[in-house]
Design a protein around this motif. Structure first.
Motif: not given
Ligand code: OVM
Length: 409
Positions: A96-118
């Motif tokens: 929440l409290e960071v910006e790209p490029p760092y944000h992209t790496r963490t956001r990618t992981v968390i959205s994978r965990a919460l994916s439509p398939r999950a």
């Protein structure tokens, strides 16, 4: 450099209307509708001197500020505190409290965990739990929606979906509420949060560790990313912390507010009963209508202009999502709750790169609950006046006693 409310008091143009109001006044937090109307009426931005902030509540400008993560950063905090000049009460969130490029790496992981398939894997368990809970509430007849449904449902499905093996309802719900109260000014709500928050933190952090999490949950996906070298072990724990910060009190509020919308609008509830497929749109409209997260801040990283208004670099901007979601210029008859409105583009989940990453979890939870209510409940009657609970960033019920009558009885 002058600091007010832990951020830089920038030199605001005298052309911007000044409004001497406290948007964090308990009475306004309980009943924000008149404040929302007035905020939009006064202009695209108003200058609130006591907190040295700009506030916006019209749809277009609020959306523009929220969409542009480069001009309006989250990394300096999404509350009144500017992390560049004052410390956060907790270690800043690494999503929440960071910006790209760092944000992209963490956001990618968390959205994978919460994916439509999950989520599709969890659908049946959510429905089963919602059906059992609603059956029980119909049998009881009279109850308080807040503890008995709005808290009971998410707390019984979400932490387990993360992988938690021990569930402390108060710690989980209050931890979220404290995080949101901490976003406000130095008022009674924030001091209470700053006092109790750190007490709950050790319990939360212990349950974010790899050893605490059962296999098969969102937590496992996050730690798998650590194994793959995408994250460190500490970063994985911090992302689980984000799930527990943002995933409990928010969905509790969304479900409670949705039931309030149906109870207050019996004609709309009848439409939902006739067509339970409206459960999702009915929730979406409840989000637009009640904005569970009523406001979040951004900080201007450059001198810029929005809606013809000059905004100096370093200015804190209070983005009043609740006001934007009720803007009549965006939503015809915005002041009415309509289960079939389908309010595409509402700002209740935010928008842009920081838009709610868990929105599909929230929708799946609410769909399960509203579908169960639509098929089993004949009418929802208020037993007493609902009571709202002031929070510096959340618009939630404190208690709402209702009666569920059995459908077709
Ligand atoms: C976080 C987080 C994300 C959204 C909201 C929030 C306290 C926290 O990543 O910790 O509210």
């Amino acid at each position: 450099m002058q600091l007010v409310a832990d951020h830089i008091a920038t030199k605001i143009s005298a052309d911007i209307p000044v409004w001497d109001i406290d948007p964090y006044d308990a009475e306004i937090l309980r009943n924000p509708a008149p404040y929302y109307v007035e905020l939009r009426k006064r202009g695209p931005f108003v200058h609130i001197p006591r907190y040295a902030i700009l506030a916006c509540g019209r749809f277009n400008e609020t959306r523009e500020v929220f969409s542009d993560w480069q001009r309006f950063v989250s990394s300096r905090g999404v509350g009144l505190t500017d992390f560049q000049v004052a410390p956060s009460w907790r270690k800043p969130s690494i999503v929440l409290e960071v910006e790209p490029p760092y944000h992209t790496r963490t956001r990618t992981v968390i959205s994978r965990a919460l994916s439509p398939r999950a989520m599709s894997v969890l659908k049946d368990a959510f429905a089963e739990r919602a059906n059992a809970l609603v059956d029980d509430l119909v049998e009881r007849g009279e109850f308080d929606v807040v503890p008995d449904l709005a808290e009971a449902f998410p707390v019984s499905v979400f932490p387990a979906a993360v992988g938690l093996q021990e569930i402390d309802t108060r710690a989980l719900v209050d931890f979220g509420a404290f995080g949101f109260n901490a976003l406000g000014p130095d008022n009674a709500l924030r001091s209470a949060a700053l006092e109790r928050g750190p007490q709950i933190m050790p319990w939360i952090m212990k349950h974010c560790k790899r050893e605490a999490l059962a296999p098969g949950g969102f937590g496992e996906t996050i730690y798998a990313a650590a194994d793959a070298g995408e994250l460190t072990e500490d970063e994985a724990a911090m992302l689980v912390r984000s799930l527990l910060s943002a995933g409990v009190d928010t969905t509790v509020t969304g479900i409670g507010n949705a039931v309030w919308c149906l109870a207050s609008n019996p004609g709309e509830f009848e439409k939902l009963k006739r067509d339970p497929k409206l459960a999702r749109p009915a929730f979406e409209e409840a989000l637009r209508y009640t904005s569970p997260v009523h406001s979040f801040c951004r900080t201007a990283s450059v001198d810029t202009t929005v809606g013809g208004v000059d905004i100096p670099q370093d200015t804190k901007i209070l983005c009043v999502l609740g006001a934007a979601n009720l803007d009549e210029d965006q939503w015809p008859e915005a002041r009415y709750y309509k289960v079939d409105r389908r309010p595409v583009g509402h700002l209740a989940f935010g928008v842009g790169i920081h838009g709610c990453v868990g929105q599909n979890v929230a929708r799946a939870e609410a769909e399960a609950v509203l579908t169960a209510i639509a098929s089993k409940v004949g009418s929802i009657e208020f037993v007493s006046e609902p009571v709202w609970r002031p929070n510096n960033a959340i618009h939630a019920l404190d208690s709402m006693r209702v009666r569920f009558t059995l459908r077709n009885s």
